[in-house]
Structures are given as C-alpha cells and as structure tokens.
Design a protein around this motif. Structure first.
Motif, PDB file in Angstrom:
ATOM      1  N   HIS A   9       0.859  -1.184   0.000  1.00 59.17           N
ATOM      2  CA  HIS A   9       0.000   0.000   0.000  1.00 59.17           C
ATOM      3  C   HIS A   9       0.891   1.227   0.000  1.00 59.17           C
ATOM      4  CE1 HIS A   9      -2.832   3.118   1.401  1.00 59.17           C
ATOM      5  NE2 HIS A   9      -3.756   2.349   0.853  1.00 59.17           N
ATOM      6  N   SER A  10       0.485   2.248  -0.743  1.00 60.01           N
ATOM      7  CA  SER A  10       1.337   3.419  -0.936  1.00 60.01           C
ATOM      8  C   SER A  10       1.536   4.230   0.337  1.00 60.01           C
ATOM      9  CB  SER A  10       0.756   4.317  -2.033  1.00 60.01           C
ATOM     10  OG  SER A  10      -0.573   4.683  -1.731  1.00 60.01           O
ATOM     11  N   ASN A  11       0.709   4.018   1.366  1.00 56.78           N
ATOM     12  CA  ASN A  11       0.850   4.789   2.604  1.00 56.78           C
ATOM     13  C   ASN A  11       1.333   3.944   3.774  1.00 56.78           C
ATOM     14  OD1 ASN A  11      -1.900   6.388   1.280  1.00 56.78           O
ATOM     15  ND2 ASN A  11      -0.063   7.555   1.782  1.00 56.78           N
ATOM     16  N   ILE A  12       1.927   2.793   3.477  1.00 52.92           N
ATOM     17  CA  ILE A  12       2.519   1.936   4.503  1.00 52.92           C
ATOM     18  C   ILE A  12       3.899   1.507   4.020  1.00 52.92           C
ATOM     19  CG2 ILE A  12       2.372  -0.310   5.654  1.00 52.92           C
ATOM     20  CD1 ILE A  12      -0.639  -0.038   5.665  1.00 52.92           C
ATOM     21  N   VAL A  13       4.876   1.564   4.905  1.00 51.89           N
ATOM     22  CA  VAL A  13       6.210   1.074   4.552  1.00 51.89           C
ATOM     23  C   VAL A  13       6.095  -0.404   4.192  1.00 51.89           C
ATOM     24  CG1 VAL A  13       8.519   0.586   5.436  1.00 51.89           C
ATOM     25  CG2 VAL A  13       7.421   2.772   5.955  1.00 51.89           C
ATOM     26  N   TYR A  14       6.584  -0.762   3.015  1.00 52.19           N
ATOM     27  CA  TYR A  14       6.404  -2.115   2.493  1.00 52.19           C
ATOM     28  C   TYR A  14       7.409  -3.081   3.112  1.00 52.19           C
ATOM     29  CZ  TYR A  14       6.289  -5.991  -0.831  1.00 52.19           C
ATOM     30  OH  TYR A  14       6.194  -7.229  -1.400  1.00 52.19           O
ATOM     31  N   ALA A  15       6.914  -4.220   3.578  1.00 51.45           N
ATOM     32  CA  ALA A  15       7.779  -5.278   4.093  1.00 51.45           C
ATOM     33  C   ALA A  15       8.000  -6.305   2.993  1.00 51.45           C
ATOM     34  CB  ALA A  15       7.151  -5.934   5.317  1.00 51.45           C
ATOM     35  N   TRP A  16       9.245  -6.438   2.565  1.00 48.74           N
ATOM     36  CA  TRP A  16       9.572  -7.406   1.520  1.00 48.74           C
ATOM     37  C   TRP A  16       9.346  -8.830   2.000  1.00 48.74           C
ATOM     38  CZ3 TRP A  16      11.189  -6.366  -3.447  1.00 48.74           C
ATOM     39  CH2 TRP A  16      11.461  -5.024  -3.735  1.00 48.74           C
ATOM     40  N   GLY A  17       9.691  -9.093   3.259  1.00 46.87           N
ATOM     41  CA  GLY A  17       9.495 -10.448   3.743  1.00 46.87           C
ATOM     42  C   GLY A  17      10.239 -10.708   5.031  1.00 46.87           C
ATOM     43  N   PHE A  18      10.028 -11.916   5.552  1.00 48.21           N
ATOM     44  CA  PHE A  18      10.691 -12.387   6.758  1.00 48.21           C
ATOM     45  C   PHE A  18      11.743 -13.403   6.342  1.00 48.21           C
ATOM     46  CE2 PHE A  18      11.178 -15.608  10.043  1.00 48.21           C
ATOM     47  CZ  PHE A  18      11.410 -14.844  11.172  1.00 48.21           C
ATOM     48  N   VAL A  19      12.972 -13.198   6.791  1.00 49.23           N
ATOM     49  CA  VAL A  19      14.065 -14.087   6.403  1.00 49.23           C
ATOM     50  C   VAL A  19      14.884 -14.451   7.631  1.00 49.23           C
ATOM     51  CG1 VAL A  19      14.246 -13.193   4.053  1.00 49.23           C
ATOM     52  CG2 VAL A  19      15.558 -12.107   5.879  1.00 49.23           C
ATOM     53  N   GLU A  20      15.637 -15.526   7.504  1.00 52.95           N
ATOM     54  CA  GLU A  20      16.583 -15.924   8.539  1.00 52.95           C
ATOM     55  C   GLU A  20      17.981 -15.846   7.954  1.00 52.95           C
ATOM     56  OE1 GLU A  20      15.503 -19.750   9.976  1.00 52.95           O
ATOM     57  OE2 GLU A  20      13.400 -19.188  10.226  1.00 52.95           O
ATOM     58  N   ILE A  21      18.842 -15.087   8.602  1.00 55.33           N
ATOM     59  CA  ILE A  21      20.212 -14.893   8.140  1.00 55.33           C
ATOM     60  C   ILE A  21      21.144 -15.155   9.316  1.00 55.33           C
ATOM     61  CG2 ILE A  21      21.877 -13.257   7.179  1.00 55.33           C
ATOM     62  CD1 ILE A  21      19.512 -11.743   5.945  1.00 55.33           C
ATOM     63  N   ALA A  22      22.096 -16.041   9.120  1.00 58.42           N
ATOM     64  CA  ALA A  22      23.043 -16.392  10.183  1.00 58.42           C
ATOM     65  C   ALA A  22      22.301 -16.765  11.461  1.00 58.42           C
ATOM     66  CB  ALA A  22      24.028 -15.253  10.432  1.00 58.42           C
ATOM     67  N   ARG A  23      21.200 -17.524  11.289  1.00 56.48           N
ATOM     68  CA  ARG A  23      20.412 -18.043  12.410  1.00 56.48           C
ATOM     69  C   ARG A  23      19.754 -16.937  13.230  1.00 56.48           C
ATOM     70  NH1 ARG A  23      21.423 -23.356  13.303  1.00 56.48           N
ATOM     71  NH2 ARG A  23      20.952 -23.262  15.524  1.00 56.48           N
ATOM     72  N   MET A  24      19.503 -15.805  12.596  1.00 58.43           N
ATOM     73  CA  MET A  24      18.797 -14.705  13.240  1.00 58.43           C
ATOM     74  C   MET A  24      17.615 -14.290  12.375  1.00 58.43           C
ATOM     75  SD  MET A  24      19.958 -13.594  16.190  1.00 58.43           S
ATOM     76  CE  MET A  24      19.470 -11.865  16.275  1.00 58.43           C
TER      77      MET A  24
END
Length: 402
Positions: free
Chosen positions: A108-123
């Motif tokens: 949505h143009s009025n909400i900061v867009y979340a690309w996704g949830f990821v795990e990097i280096a077990r975090m």
C-alpha cells in the motif's frame, strides 16, 4: 495473536525446531551479535548504517542482489531483535507477531512495504523498503514546518494507510504518533513500526487489556482500565498527532490520563486561529473522551479528509506513488517464503499457489511450494513434478533422511 506458544519455554522449543538458533540452555547462540558498516550480510546486503533501540537493531543496507537492483531497489532496511532478547519468550512472540502482521499488510502506498521475513546467520529479520531522504512527521513538527494544510495532506495519507491495515489484515496499529509517520521527498505519508500492532477480533471488545503505546498518545479509556489497544484508541492517537501537526502543542498534558469522561476536547483554534473550523472540528472529534463518539473508522475519516482537501485547498489530493514493491507474482513468492519461515505452512501453501496462478513460469513459486510441502512432511506432494523443477530434488536437499 501469538505466533509462538504462550509459555516462554514452549516458544524457545519452537524456535529451535524452526532452526532460529537458541540452544537448549535458553541462552543466545554463539553466532556474531551484530554487523558493522561495510559488512556484507548473507552475500546480499552491504551495511551502510545501523541504529539500535531497546528491543532491536535496524540495518540500512545496499541491496547487492542483481535481480532486485535491476528493478531499481538499491536500498533495504533489515530489522532484527537484539540477540540477548531472543531468550525471552515474550520478546520472541512480539517480534514474530510484528513480522506476521507486517507481511499480512501486503503493498500500500501509505505503509512502509515489508519485503518479507528471512533468517540470516540463524537470526530472524524483517526486510523492509527504505525511503531515501525521508523524514518523520515529528521532525517536521519540531522544525516548525507544519500547519493545517500539512495536517490535511499527511493526515489523509495516514488515514488511508490505517484503513488499509484494518481492511486487509484487521490490524490495530497500537502506536500511532508523528515519529511513526514517514514523509517521502515527494511529500507522501507512510505509516511504519507495527511492533505493537494486533489483530482486531471485531465487535465491541478491545483487542487486549494492556496499556501499550507512547505517553501522550494513549487513549483515556486505556488509562481508566476500560480498554486496551483498539481502533478507537488508534483514532485518539491520530487526533493527538493532527493536533500537534496544526498547533505544535500537546492537546493534553503528556504525563496525565488525558481528558476526563465529561471533558470537552480542545479546540485547535485556541492556539492557531487560522485553522479552518471544519479541520478543528474533525481533530476534536478524534480527541473525544468516549470511544463511541470518535469517528467510526479510518476509511470514513479518509473520505472526510479528502473532501476537506478538495474544498479548502481547491485541489484534489495527490495519488501517492506506489511503494517500491516487486511484481505481483514475485511479491507473493516473498510472502509465501515469509509464512514458511514463520512456520505457518497452510498460509504459505495458499500464497505460493496464488503466486503460481499469477505466473505459472515463475520457477521460484514452484520451488517454494515444494519446500513448503517438505516442511509440512507432505512428501508425496513434494515429490510430484513441479514446474521446471522436480520436487524430488527438493526432498533430497531439505530432508535427506527420507
């Protein structure tokens, strides 16, 4: 809504099953505690800057992935909890709930867009769009660059964003304030920070009974113990935000309980006489002590703000630019992968199938669906031919014991 178990020890056990990296002792794993400027995270993100709060850390990164860069996505923000907080089950729940809520919002143009949830280096990380050279509404208020015209323009964008959150994901934001409203160089408003957001069950009951939020923006019914986070409470915080945008003052003492049950809301014209009466009335309605007397929804409020914008500014409100989001099929793959990483396999499977329906040639969608079937132990489906790749290869990669 809690994505993990209600007990901290159960949450830790689930984290270990998901491979997040909390050992049996409950202490954080021995992986590095953070990244510094110049570090490259996962071969994809070069750290340009980092900011740390009481709960988490946000890395501003240059995106090195060629396909995303080809679409012009040069910068990305990665949010992660502080490693020492991972041993606390309640903190884990909060971060995972925030991640799930942000993913649920879509684009949505009025909400900061979340690309996704990821795990990097077990975090765990939430990857978000980064708006270069953006400022917060709090910055603009402190600098004296706001007035009732700014309140109309920014308020309309915020109302649209919060209306989308309610319609798309039934979300209550829980911490509406100028610091959580970004203003892009083009002047568009974007709501950010869904760390206190919750799913609204609907009806007259509040979402929860906890007093959460930021001092000065907390609704009076929360102080009185009659309600927790709710859409009316968000509406009150929105009213405080508009009042500050117009007058650069607090409508009520920030350390107090807000207006009493019989108190009349303040009139912004007492401090800024040039504010149009219709604008002052709208703000006062949001600040009413009784939740039932505030505007009924952000969707209806957005309609009123748009009407005021046209009549008072004699121009139609601008259509804010779309967020820096990928094409639909790619966005659905990101969402499916996020739900998969969050352990919500049924939802992940459904979204992956939507991605395939949107573009049957998207090999990432087929591959992600196969991986989801493996995680769900549905090996017959995982072994089935899937697009340009056979599921058998996925099983051998993800589940070598079968």
């Amino acid at each position: 809504m809690s994505l993990l178990a209600s007990k901290p020890e159960d949450s830790l056990a689930l984290l270990r099953r998901l491979g997040i990296g909390v050992p049996e002792s409950g202490a954080p794993s021995a992986a590095p505690g953070g990244y510094s400027k110049g570090d490259v995270i996962n071969g994809e993100y070069r750290v340009l800057d980092a900011k740390e709060g009481g709960f988490g850390r946000v890395y501003l990164c240059e995106d090195l992935e060629p396909e995303r860069r080809a679409r012009g996505n040069r910068l990305v923000a990665l949010k992660t909890p502080l490693r020492l907080r991972l041993a606390k089950g309640t903190d884990i729940d909060l971060f995972y709930a925030e991640a799930a809520n942000w993913i649920s919002l879509g684009s949505h143009s009025n909400i900061v867009y979340a690309w996704g949830f990821v795990e990097i280096a077990r975090m765990p990380f939430v990857a978000m769009e980064y708006i270069e050279n953006a400022v917060t509404l709090a910055d603009e208020i402190d600098a004296g660059r706001t007035d009732w015209r700014v309140a109309l323009r920014i308020g309309l964008g915020v109302a649209r964003g919060l209306a989308h959150a309610q319609a798309e994901a039934s979300l209550v934001h829980g911490d509406v304030k100028p610091l959580n409203i970004l203003i892009t160089p083009a002047g568009a408003a974007k709501v950010t920070d869904f760390g206190l957001s919750l799913i609204d069950p609907g009806g007259d009951d509040p979402v929860d009974g906890a007093i959460c939020g930021t001092r000065g923006y907390i609704a009076p019914e929360m102080h009185r113990g009659n309600s927790g986070r709710s859409q009316p409470a968000d509406m009150f915080a929105f009213g405080v935000t508009l009042f500050q945008t117009v007058t650069r003052r607090w409508p009520f003492p920030p350390g107090g309980p807000g207006p009493g049950p019989a108190s009349a809301p303040p009139d912004a014209r007492e401090f800024t006489p040039q504010v149009p009466a219709e604008v002052a009335l709208l703000i006062a309605e949001c600040l009413r002590s009784a939740p039932a007397l505030r505007p009924p929804s952000f969707a209806s409020l957005a309609e009123r703000l748009e009407s005021l914008h046209r009549r008072l500014l004699r121009t139609g409100p601008s259509t804010d630019a779309s967020p820096d989001a990928p094409p639909r099929s790619e966005a659905l793959v990101n969402a499916a992968s996020s739900w998969h990483n969050l352990g919500q396999w049924d939802k992940a499977r459904g979204v992956a199938k939507q991605a395939i329906a949107a573009d049957r040639t998207n090999w990432k969608a087929h591959t992600e669906l196969g991986c989801i079937f493996v995680s769900a132990r549905d090996y017959s489906e995982a072994l089935a031919p899937r697009g340009p790749h056979r599921g058998e290869a996925l099983v051998r990669t993800r589940a070598p014991d079968v």
